[in-house]
Scaffold this motif. Structure first.
Motif, mmCIF file in Angstrom:
data_model
loop_
_atom_site.group_PDB
_atom_site.id
_atom_site.type_symbol
_atom_site.label_atom_id
_atom_site.label_comp_id
_atom_site.label_asym_id
_atom_site.label_seq_id
_atom_site.Cartn_x
_atom_site.Cartn_y
_atom_site.Cartn_z
ATOM 1 N N TYR A 93 0.834 -1.202 0.000
ATOM 2 C CA TYR A 93 0.000 0.000 0.000
ATOM 3 C C TYR A 93 0.872 1.257 0.000
ATOM 4 O O TYR A 93 0.595 2.221 -0.705
ATOM 5 C CB TYR A 93 -0.893 -0.020 1.240
ATOM 6 N N SER A 94 1.958 1.236 0.778
ATOM 7 C CA SER A 94 2.839 2.406 0.852
ATOM 8 C C SER A 94 3.500 2.686 -0.492
ATOM 9 O O SER A 94 3.711 3.847 -0.856
ATOM 10 C CB SER A 94 3.909 2.197 1.932
ATOM 11 N N THR A 95 3.831 1.639 -1.259
ATOM 12 C CA THR A 95 4.387 1.845 -2.599
ATOM 13 C C THR A 95 3.354 2.517 -3.495
ATOM 14 O O THR A 95 3.681 3.416 -4.274
ATOM 15 C CB THR A 95 4.816 0.504 -3.224
ATOM 16 N N ALA A 96 2.110 2.084 -3.400
ATOM 17 C CA ALA A 96 1.043 2.680 -4.204
ATOM 18 C C ALA A 96 0.861 4.161 -3.862
ATOM 19 O O ALA A 96 0.659 4.998 -4.745
ATOM 20 C CB ALA A 96 -0.266 1.928 -3.980
ATOM 21 N N VAL A 97 0.974 4.492 -2.560
ATOM 22 C CA VAL A 97 0.863 5.891 -2.144
ATOM 23 C C VAL A 97 1.982 6.724 -2.773
ATOM 24 O O VAL A 97 1.761 7.850 -3.224
ATOM 25 C CB VAL A 97 0.898 6.008 -0.597
ATOM 26 N N LYS A 98 3.189 6.157 -2.836
ATOM 27 C CA LYS A 98 4.322 6.863 -3.442
ATOM 28 C C LYS A 98 4.116 7.075 -4.942
ATOM 29 O O LYS A 98 4.695 7.998 -5.530
ATOM 30 C CB LYS A 98 5.613 6.082 -3.201
ATOM 31 N N LYS A 99 3.316 6.219 -5.567
ATOM 32 C CA LYS A 99 3.049 6.332 -7.004
ATOM 33 C C LYS A 99 1.738 7.071 -7.283
ATOM 34 O O LYS A 99 1.206 7.002 -8.379
ATOM 35 C CB LYS A 99 3.002 4.933 -7.641
ATOM 36 N N GLU A 100 1.250 7.784 -6.294
ATOM 37 C CA GLU A 100 -0.030 8.488 -6.422
ATOM 38 C C GLU A 100 -0.031 9.470 -7.596
ATOM 39 O O GLU A 100 -1.013 9.598 -8.322
ATOM 40 C CB GLU A 100 -0.336 9.235 -5.117
ATOM 41 N N ARG A 101 1.081 10.159 -7.804
ATOM 42 C CA ARG A 101 1.127 11.144 -8.885
ATOM 43 C C ARG A 101 1.028 10.475 -10.253
ATOM 44 O O ARG A 101 0.339 10.965 -11.146
ATOM 45 C CB ARG A 101 2.404 11.985 -8.802
ATOM 46 N N PHE A 102 1.714 9.347 -10.393
ATOM 47 C CA PHE A 102 1.631 8.590 -11.638
ATOM 48 C C PHE A 102 0.211 8.097 -11.878
ATOM 49 O O PHE A 102 -0.345 8.219 -12.979
ATOM 50 C CB PHE A 102 2.607 7.411 -11.584
ATOM 51 N N LEU A 103 -0.415 7.570 -10.821
ATOM 52 C CA LEU A 103 -1.785 7.080 -10.940
ATOM 53 C C LEU A 103 -2.747 8.221 -11.245
ATOM 54 O O LEU A 103 -3.701 8.063 -12.024
ATOM 55 C CB LEU A 103 -2.196 6.371 -9.641
ATOM 56 N N ALA A 104 -2.491 9.390 -10.658
ATOM 57 C CA ALA A 104 -3.343 10.558 -10.917
ATOM 58 C C ALA A 104 -3.249 10.987 -12.378
ATOM 59 O O ALA A 104 -4.245 11.416 -12.979
ATOM 60 C CB ALA A 104 -2.940 11.711 -9.995
ATOM 61 N N ARG A 105 -2.057 10.866 -12.962
ATOM 62 C CA ARG A 105 -1.897 11.220 -14.379
ATOM 63 C C ARG A 105 -2.695 10.269 -15.268
ATOM 64 O O ARG A 105 -3.264 10.686 -16.282
ATOM 65 C CB ARG A 105 -0.417 11.186 -14.755
ATOM 66 N N LEU A 106 -2.722 9.003 -14.894
ATOM 67 C CA LEU A 106 -3.535 8.048 -15.646
ATOM 68 C C LEU A 106 -5.012 8.425 -15.564
ATOM 69 O O LEU A 106 -5.739 8.373 -16.562
ATOM 70 C CB LEU A 106 -3.327 6.631 -15.092
#
Length: 221
Positions: free
Chosen positions: A25-38
């Motif tokens: 889950y913490s890795t996903a939080v760190k990739k929040e910006r990438f996911l937001a761009r998607l």
């Protein structure tokens, strides 16, 4: 690693649902910006990972995976039986009906690919760890268990691999782990050039160097 997916699919973004698979889950939080761009591009994004950091908040639908019983990739390849993680991924794919799986975990690579192939779903995997988990490729050593892990995980014809550099990509193709048409190179390991912009180096008598990394024997630290 900040990514811009440059792989073309017959489905337009506004119709595409992505299942993002990562280790924690913490890795996903760190990739929040990438996911937001998607999401900004019109993709619908769901995330699945082990829930390890309850104090952090992820602004995407989250589907928890059970804790992995495996300590490393080698132990993951030894018992070739269905695991709780694989069962959970299967259940979520049935529930979500994703058009694409994006895998951001070396440890989830095998399970993600197996489920993608079962449901005939395209998958993109971002491979890292060539200095640690897959270092045998760089050294030219033989490592039957890791080789089998990579070969089995990357054999699915709709599996696109993203490599951080052309050297790693060339090794994967040369060793027959993936065909040239199924590997893409997106350079760098995720340095934010806006935050860490270039500046002239100072010239003190004593140079101090900081290393941002986990303390790992394999990294020489």
């Amino acid at each position: 690693m900040e990514l811009s997916i440059r792989v073309r699919f017959p489905i337009v973004a506004q119709q595409m649902k992505i299942l993002f698979v990562t280790r924690s889950y913490s890795t996903a939080v760190k990739k929040e910006r990438f996911l937001a761009r998607l999401r900004q591009a019109g993709f619908e994004v769901c995330v699945t990972a082990c829930k390890d950091t309850p104090n952090e908040t992820l602004s995407f639908p989250f589907y928890p995976l059970p804790e992995s019983p495996y300590r490393n990739i080698k132990s993951c390849m030894i018992p070739r039986k269905e695991t709780d993680i694989e069962k959970a991924l299967d259940k979520y794919v049935e529930e979500i009906h994703p058009d694409l799986i994006v895998n951001y975990s070396n440890e989830r690579l095998y399970f993600s690919s197996k489920i993608a192939e079962k449901y005939n779903i395209p998958i993109i995997s971002i491979l890292r760890g060539f200095g640690t988990k897959f270092a045998f490729l760089l050294r030219g050593d033989r490592d039957p268990i890791n080789e089998e892990y990579l070969r089995t995980s990357l054999s699915y014809r709709k599996h696109i691999v993203v490599s951080q550099n052309s050297h790693d990509a060339e090794i994967l193709v040369k060793e027959g782990f993936v065909s040239k048409d199924r590997i893409k190179v997106i350079k760098s390991s995720g340095i934010d050039s806006e935050t860490f912009s270039y500046s002239e180096e100072p010239s003190p008598e004593t140079i101090k160097i900081s290393m941002v990394s986990r303390i790992l024997w394999s990294k020489g630290v």
